[in-house]
Design an enzyme around this catalytic site. Sequence first.
Site, short mmCIF file in Angstrom:
data_model
loop_
_atom_site.label_atom_id
_atom_site.label_comp_id
_atom_site.label_asym_id
_atom_site.label_seq_id
_atom_site.Cartn_x
_atom_site.Cartn_y
_atom_site.Cartn_z
N CYS A 131 0.79 -1.27 0.06
CA CYS A 131 0.02 -0.18 0.16
C CYS A 131 0.92 1.37 -0.07
O CYS A 131 0.62 2.15 -0.83
CB CYS A 131 -0.91 0.12 1.20
SG CYS A 131 -0.16 -0.34 2.91
N HIS A 245 -2.83 6.49 4.86
CA HIS A 245 -1.24 6.42 4.94
C HIS A 245 -0.93 7.64 4.51
O HIS A 245 -1.41 8.17 3.39
CB HIS A 245 -0.65 5.31 4.19
CG HIS A 245 -0.73 3.95 4.90
ND1 HIS A 245 -1.32 3.72 5.92
CD2 HIS A 245 -0.22 2.67 4.13
CE1 HIS A 245 -1.31 2.53 6.22
NE2 HIS A 245 -0.87 2.01 5.19
#
Length: 343
Positions: A131, A245
């Site tokens: 990711c 994130h």
Amino acid sequence: MGYKVAVVGATGSVGRELLAILAEREFPADEVIALASERSLGVEVSFGEEDVLKVRDLATFDFAGTDIVLSSPGAKVSARHTPRAAAAGAVVIDNTSHFRMDLDVPLVVPEVNAAALAGYAKRNIIANPNCSTMQMVVALKPLHDLALIKRVVVATYQSTSGSGKEAMDELFEQTRGIYTNEPWHKHQNKFTKQIAFNVIPHIDSFMDDGATREEWKMVVETKKILDPDIQVVATCVRVPVFVGHAEAVNVEFANPITEDEARQALKAAPGVTVIDHRADEGYVTPIECAGEDPVYVSRIRKDPTVKHGISLWVVADNLRKGAALNTVQIAEELIESYISKAA
């Protein structure tokens, strides 16, 4: 005529997101099957706003006749069942780390290297990147095309959802416990140190050179996806955030590039949304990107410490673009360009 699609790991955070995105994007499936371990047998999971699927046992499922498998069960489970599904004729898009660096498995972000999908038939497996790598290369691609990237220095600020539901629960319980005078380690399960009101510069296991495997993944995956000549150094940090994130990315180029050129290239890039105002609230934070599809780029500015340098702030929902959405986008590109069924 639609496709028969199986979602492996359907009860996990990414699996549930996969099912939601398949429904949202109206993926052309005649049948969607939810698979997980035996302990989840019979559990019901949502598929869209109205449909519910009963989870079936992955270990005993026969993949014959299945067209596409979207797999996110964990690397060890994937190592066992992904080859089995591929051997049965399904194309498996795998969201675990197990196959990413295999030379004969494409590692794909559609906005960056969709052409790599041409090699999928070697093993009938396509890998989904990590990711943190994924959101970074989406932002780097238009800049690399413009001025040729030499080196990237990145520090990540990764949410607890990157380690699954138990990690999110640990953040919640530790945070609540602080206000009730409970010791933090009473709710310690996933993290090596207290995560509530703290940051932990440690994601995945340590390697011999002092880097963690998460940092290593960002290096080798960026090279495989974007350009093997790009030098990357990463410091990956877990932060007390539930979803989303963030990354502080410093990029050094081989050729001249202005701040405005970088901004315009990013604005024109697929999958990128630029929100960059030099004022209060003129940037995106993880809490604002949760549930959103784009990779957001803010804080675009010249780096005066190198001859040709730009610094960026890159944010994305790690469960969506960082995992489930990219997986579905790969499947969409696959059926558009490589496999099709007659109407």
